[in-house]
Scaffold this motif. Structure first.
Motif, short mmCIF file in Angstrom:
data_model
loop_
_atom_site.label_atom_id
_atom_site.label_comp_id
_atom_site.label_asym_id
_atom_site.label_seq_id
_atom_site.Cartn_x
_atom_site.Cartn_y
_atom_site.Cartn_z
N ASP B 51 0.46 10.55 44.69
CA ASP B 51 -0.94 10.12 44.56
C ASP B 51 -1.19 9.29 43.30
OD1 ASP B 51 -0.56 12.17 42.83
OD2 ASP B 51 -2.38 13.29 43.37
N VAL B 52 -0.16 9.06 42.51
CA VAL B 52 -0.35 8.19 41.35
C VAL B 52 -0.25 6.73 41.79
CG1 VAL B 52 0.58 7.47 39.11
CG2 VAL B 52 0.57 9.89 39.73
N GLY B 53 -1.30 5.98 41.55
CA GLY B 53 -1.30 4.57 41.91
C GLY B 53 -0.74 3.72 40.78
N PRO B 54 -0.41 2.49 41.10
CA PRO B 54 0.22 1.64 40.08
C PRO B 54 -0.65 1.41 38.84
CG PRO B 54 -0.32 0.36 42.06
CD PRO B 54 -0.51 1.80 42.40
N PHE B 55 -1.95 1.31 39.07
CA PHE B 55 -2.82 1.00 37.94
C PHE B 55 -3.49 2.23 37.33
CE2 PHE B 55 -3.14 -3.08 40.52
CZ PHE B 55 -2.12 -3.70 39.80
N ASP B 56 -3.10 3.41 37.80
CA ASP B 56 -3.63 4.63 37.19
C ASP B 56 -3.02 4.79 35.79
OD1 ASP B 56 -4.85 5.09 39.54
OD2 ASP B 56 -3.51 6.70 40.22
N PRO B 57 -3.83 5.26 34.86
CA PRO B 57 -3.26 5.48 33.52
C PRO B 57 -2.04 6.40 33.58
CG PRO B 57 -5.64 5.73 33.47
CD PRO B 57 -5.26 5.56 34.91
N ASN B 59 0.35 6.41 35.60
CA ASN B 59 1.61 5.76 35.97
C ASN B 59 2.46 5.58 34.72
OD1 ASN B 59 3.64 4.46 37.37
ND2 ASN B 59 2.51 2.54 37.65
N ARG B 60 3.76 5.72 34.90
CA ARG B 60 4.70 5.50 33.80
C ARG B 60 5.29 4.10 33.92
NH1 ARG B 60 2.22 10.22 33.24
NH2 ARG B 60 3.51 11.92 32.48
N LEU B 61 5.26 3.37 32.83
CA LEU B 61 5.97 2.09 32.79
C LEU B 61 7.19 2.32 31.91
CD1 LEU B 61 6.05 -0.94 33.45
CD2 LEU B 61 4.79 -1.34 31.35
N MET B 62 8.37 2.24 32.54
CA MET B 62 9.58 2.61 31.81
C MET B 62 10.49 1.41 31.60
SD MET B 62 10.47 6.11 33.84
CE MET B 62 9.64 5.90 35.40
N PHE B 63 11.03 1.33 30.43
CA PHE B 63 12.05 0.33 30.12
C PHE B 63 13.32 1.10 29.81
CE2 PHE B 63 8.04 -1.67 29.33
CZ PHE B 63 8.21 -3.00 29.69
N MET B 64 14.27 1.05 30.73
CA MET B 64 15.44 1.90 30.61
C MET B 64 16.75 1.10 30.54
SD MET B 64 14.59 5.08 30.49
CE MET B 64 13.31 6.27 30.91
N VAL B 81 13.23 -1.95 34.53
CA VAL B 81 11.83 -1.58 34.40
C VAL B 81 11.48 -0.73 35.62
CG1 VAL B 81 9.48 -2.45 34.21
CG2 VAL B 81 11.35 -3.74 33.20
N CYS B 82 10.95 0.47 35.39
CA CYS B 82 10.68 1.38 36.51
C CYS B 82 9.24 1.91 36.45
CB CYS B 82 11.61 2.61 36.47
SG CYS B 82 13.32 2.27 36.11
N GLY B 83 8.77 2.35 37.60
CA GLY B 83 7.44 2.94 37.66
C GLY B 83 6.89 2.79 39.07
N VAL B 84 5.64 3.20 39.26
CA VAL B 84 5.01 2.96 40.56
C VAL B 84 4.67 1.47 40.60
CG1 VAL B 84 3.09 3.51 42.07
CG2 VAL B 84 4.11 5.30 40.66
N ALA B 85 5.19 0.81 41.62
CA ALA B 85 5.14 -0.65 41.65
C ALA B 85 3.86 -1.15 42.28
CB ALA B 85 6.34 -1.19 42.41
N MET B 202 1.59 -3.19 33.41
CA MET B 202 1.50 -3.30 31.95
C MET B 202 0.09 -3.75 31.54
SD MET B 202 4.55 -4.85 29.69
CE MET B 202 4.35 -5.59 28.06
N GLY B 203 -0.45 -4.73 32.31
CA GLY B 203 -1.80 -5.22 32.03
C GLY B 203 -2.83 -4.12 32.19
N SER B 204 -2.65 -3.26 33.19
CA SER B 204 -3.62 -2.18 33.42
C SER B 204 -3.65 -1.22 32.25
CB SER B 204 -3.30 -1.44 34.73
OG SER B 204 -2.19 -0.58 34.55
N LYS B 205 -2.55 -1.18 31.50
CA LYS B 205 -2.51 -0.30 30.32
C LYS B 205 -3.01 -1.03 29.07
CE LYS B 205 1.23 2.58 32.14
NZ LYS B 205 0.25 3.62 32.55
N LYS B 206 -3.45 -2.25 29.27
CA LYS B 206 -3.92 -3.12 28.18
C LYS B 206 -2.83 -3.35 27.15
CE LYS B 206 -8.58 -4.02 28.42
NZ LYS B 206 -8.67 -3.99 29.89
N LEU B 207 -1.61 -3.40 27.64
CA LEU B 207 -0.47 -3.60 26.76
C LEU B 207 0.03 -5.03 26.93
CD1 LEU B 207 1.59 -2.30 24.80
CD2 LEU B 207 2.92 -1.60 26.81
#
Lengths: 256, 660
Positions: B51-57, B59-64, B81-85, B202-207
């Motif tokens: 139930d975690v959407g890509p733009f939900d806070p 969501n994990r944005l991972m750089f592995m 780069v991994c996460g909910v796409a 990444m943009g949704s996290k304001k990063l």
């Protein structure tokens, strides 16, 4: 500064006051080459004390380095042999892809480490300025300022077979004179992390198959060259441009 | 945990609070999950329920990166780069996105390792635009005000000016800031994580960007052994090339640009990147620039570059949106955009060559997309499928099914990325049967394991010259096929459906190996070494290179089989994640209509389509070889337990998702 035979330590002179007989001899050996002035830094007068520049070949002494050089050139030219010309490594920018395999192979072989800092060869590229390309590996200069500047007997030596200008890490005290004297900036001579010893490319002189970087480069972009060419020709630039590489007083980084 | 390869800590950043913490890498079970894609899947399994959407806070944005990142290993400098796409966000009503991943070249992965980390996990959402600044273990969340709205290139330059030009920066452009589903994350000017739409995440996290400076080294257990393996493979680039070319400073004809090719990343032996100088037309803000880039030969370099600055995933734009608009023009649904005419393809349903589309139109479309200008721009930002559906509804089913396998039910596939069936990378029938199986089971486009491993090799090597001057030959190809997959026919052009295991075995092998390579982490163009051109007594292949390098770097001795087990584990965990989203055999089979369209050969002529019934037998064989239930296409308890994934089996059982 350590072990300078004739130095007068710390008498208000920030740098070494005077020049060792041996290092002067080495400097003079290259007289006539413009870059030879680097590495002889004197501190002429300090509160009444005059540092004299003694001629290693006769009893005369002089008040300035220039006078001493003139004297040697006039009176003693031909009395010493320049060190054997060395083989050297040439990186061909048109073949180099910037993969840094040479860099890590070098530090792996010499230092058991995969490290840019501990490598004797570096290739600097800038992703945002792709025209920028700078190799940092010792040119094994015909007039090796580092070698002349070294104050420790035997800490820098010329490899008999390849001519490589080498550092004996057992003898090196890490004074940094060689780095200072090197006409390139950043210098391809590096100080180890503890600043206790200097290290530089020795053309893998003890390795049977020659330099590891040459063997590992996937593009055959590094070549061992035997024939001497002026440094600026090796670097494929004008002689004037080379002066931009030479050490300036502020030691500002000079970019290619 | 070993003291080599891995650094021992992973950075976690919570942008809700602006706080950071470090976690012990041993908590991520590095010997089981390796790094890269393996770590990403492990985090996703534990922290990213469906139930975690890509733009939900949340969501994990991972750089592995992986344990080999930052070493001499070929192309080791990459990271995953991994996460909910976001690019999967149209998948279904139940889930807003699917877990996926994308590889990124450049120096960013290396720098993560050199800064002392084995990975970065970003969660939460900042209230103001920020960027992360990491320097050897010191992490700061800094204001990105003034940088927000700028192109990727400009943002990188600004950060490098501030923190020194040795700083490595991964940044997003306006497309990412505006939460486009097809936005990319870019570093080193143009190396990008394109697939998955992680730029929007990444943009949704304001990063806006992550900047890293590191001065550590990656500790290697046995340098001599590593040097020896790399030496074995380092005079072979990833596609065959003559010694003569190598001497001249080889530039592959397909990838050449106006300057010579370049390595995008540390240890690269592939050189698919390049440098180029461009002079832009007046309406582009960047002026004359020279870039260091991945030079995908997919069209016009200026247009590519503008897209990179805006931060757009080209594959969906160039091979999804543009062909759909051309089709729309042919149908007279939409003939022009702001006065610029959309050319209609004359004969074919799809004109795949987007370079034929006028440059001003392409630039106009990209800017609309990135800034979500007007309705069209807003829809394009959601990707080709969403755009087509919103504008022309089911009338677009025909065109969509030619571009996006799985439409209308499961439009998971990203468009056209080297499926080898459409025009790009066409390797011819029947080799694309392998990529079709890989795509059928994929959590992203097929390029992740199939083309770069299987089809590129099969396309490039059989006629290649070995180092002794002999041609490799099809006989040797069959030997390699037997050695790697256990079936001669896997690489045989005369073998199609019979036995079904022939092609399926190759698909399974590349699935496992692909997951492994993206976890170690190496360039998927260079590894595995399916063929070697160094004459050998046995089959002309070097599949044990990964295990040799892994053992040399980490000091953990693993055989090829043992390491492949890790690959299989990671792949099965990714499958379990998919199963949690409801993945089943129907879903996998949804790509059939796409492959029933005749493939294009080099001349663009349609010739081969597959026989759906025969193909289904191959899919069954794929499941069997994987140890999965053939009815549902889901991993069984016994397979999961064999892979030490008992807890995964338990959790699937709780949700009634484990095959009985």
């Amino acid at each position: 500064m350590k072990n300078k035979e004739d130095s007068k330590p710390d008498e208000g002179c920030e740098k070494n006051s005077g020049v060792s007989r041996r290092s002067l001899l080495k400097v003079m050996a290259a007289s006539g080459v413009a870059a030879a002035v680097v590495g002889v830094s004197g501190c002429a007068e300090q509160e009444g004390t005059t540092t004299e520049f003694a001629c290693p070949y006769c009893d005369e002494s002089f008040e300035s380095e220039t006078e001493l050089k003139d004297h040697i050139n006039e009176e003693h030219s031909g009395e010493f042999e320049p060190p054997k010309a060395s083989e050297f490594l040439e990186v061909h920018p048109e073949k180099c892809v910037g993969c840094e395999v040479c860099v890590l192979a070098c530090s792996s072989y010499h230092e058991n480490a995969g490290s840019r800092e501990l490598s004797r060869i570096n290739v600097d590229v800038d992703p945002l300025e792709p025209e920028f390309f700078r190799q940092r590996v010792c040119w094994q200069c015909d007039s090796p300022e580092c070698y002349y500047a070294c104050p420790i007997e035997g800490a820098m030596y010329i490899d008999e077979e390849t001519g490589a200008r080498c550092i004996d890490s057992e003898k090196c005290t890490g004074c940094g004179d060689c780095v200072e004297a090197c006409p390139f900036n950043p210098s391809p001579i590096k100080m180890d992390v503890d600043e206790k010893v200097a290290f530089k490319c020795d053309l893998c002189k003890d390795r049977e198959d020659g330099p590891i970087c040459v063997e590992m480069c996937p593009r055959n972009a590094i070549e061992v060259k035997e024939e001497w060419e002026p440094v600026y020709e090796r670097m494929d630039i004008d002689a004037e441009e080379l002066t931009g590489y030479m050490q300036d007083p502020d030691r500002q980084e000079v970019e290619q | 945990m070993a003291n080599y390869g891995w650094n021992g800590k992973i950075l976690r950043v919570n942008l809700n609070t602006g706080t950071t913490s470090e976690e012990d890498t041993s908590n991520f079970e590095p010997e089981k999950f390796i790094g890269g894609r393996g770590f990403g899947a492990r985090v996703a399994w534990k922290e990213l329920p469906p139930d975690v959407g890509p733009f939900d806070p949340e969501n994990r944005l991972m750089f592995m990166p992986g344990p080999l990142t930052g070493t001499l290993a070929p192309g080791s400098g990459r990271c995953t780069v991994c996460g909910v796409a976001a690019q999967n966000s149209v998948i279904s009503d139940d889930a807003e996105g699917l877990y996926s991943w994308s590889g990124i070249g450049g120096s960013f992965g290396t720098e993560i390792k050199f800064a002392g980390y084995d990975g970065i996990i970003i969660q939460g959402k900042s209230s103001e635009p920020v960027y992360l600044y990491i320097e050897d273990g010191n992490v700061e969340v800094k204001s990105a005000e003034g940088m927000w709205g700028k192109g990727t290139y400009a943002a990188m330059k600004e950060i490098m000016k501030k923190h020194g030009k040795e700083t490595k920066v991964a940044a997003i452009g306006p497309a990412g800031e505006n939460e486009s589903s097809i936005a990319a994350i870019t570093n080193d000017s143009e190396s990008a994580a394109g697939q998955g739409g992680f730029g929007g995440v990444m943009g949704s996290k304001k990063l806006k960007a992550i900047a890293i400076k590191g001065s550590e080294e990656v500790k290697v257990d046995d340098h001599e052994a590593l040097l020896s393996t790399v030496k074995e493979i380092n005079h072979e680039v990833c596609w065959p090339v003559s010694t003569d070319d190598l001497e001249k400073g080889y530039t592959s004809s397909s990838y050449s640009v106006d300057s010579h090719s370049k390595a995008c990343t540390l240890g690269c032996q592939g050189f698919c990147g390049g440098t180029r100088s461009l002079n832009y037309p007046g309406d582009i803000q960047y002026g004359e620039v020279t870039t260091f880039s991945f030079c995908a030969s997919i069209g016009d370099y200026e247009v590519d570059h503008i897209g990179n600055q805006l931060g757009i995933n080209f594959w969906d734009f160039a091979y999804g949106i543009v062909p759909i608009l051309q089709y729309a023009s042919k149908q007279d649904w939409l003939n022009e955009v702001d006065g610029l005419e959309i050319p209609a393809p004359e004969e074919k349903i799809i004109n795949s060559n987007y370079a034929d589309t006028p440059k001003p139109l392409l630039v106009k479309l990209m800017r609309k997309l990135a800034y979500r200008e007007d309705e069209l721009g807003d829809l394009m930002a959601e990707g080709g499928v969403e755009m087509a559906r919103e504008l022309w509804e089911e009338e677009t089913d025909e065109i969509l099914s030619r571009i996006y396998p799985g439409v209308p039910d499961y439009p998971i596939g990203y468009t056209g990325h080297w499926d080898c069936h459409w025009k790009h990378g066409a390797v011819g029938w029947p080799h694309w049967l392998v990529s079709s199986l890989i795509w059928a089971t994929s959590n992203r486009d097929p390029a992740n394991d199939s083309v770069h491993h299987f089809t590129d090799n099969i396309a490039l090597y059989p006629e290649a010259e070995m180092m002794n001057g002999e041609k490799l030959s099809w006989d040797k190809v069959r030997e390699v096929s037997e050695r790697l997959y256990g079936y001669e026919g896997a690489m045989d052009y005369e073998v199609t459906y019979d036995p079904p295991e022939a092609k399926a075995s190759a698909a399974v092998w590349h699935r496992w190996r692909g997951a492994l390579v993206a976890s170690l982490l190496l360039c998927d163009w260079q590894m595995p070494r399916v063929f070697t051109l160094r004459p050998k007594d046995g089959p002309q292949t070097y599949p044990q290179a990964e295990a040799e390098m892994f053992s040399a770097v980490t000091g953990i001795n693993m055989s090829e089989e043992e390491l492949d087990k890790a690959g299989e584990r990671i792949w099965n965990l990714e499958r379990a994640i998919d199963v949690r989203y409801g993945r089943n055999r129907d879903w996998d089979e949804s790509i059939i209509p796409y492959f029933e369209h005749p493939s294009m050969d080099a001349e663009g002529e349609g010739k081969h389509a597959f026989d759906a019934e025969e193909w289904k037998k191959q899919l069954t064989a794929f499941y069997e070889l994987s140890g999965w239930d053939t009815e549902t296409g889901r991993p069984t308890r016994s397979k999961l337990e064999e892979l030490d994934l008992d807890d995964v089996a338990d959790q699937l059982e709780e949700k009634d998702l484990l095959p009985s």
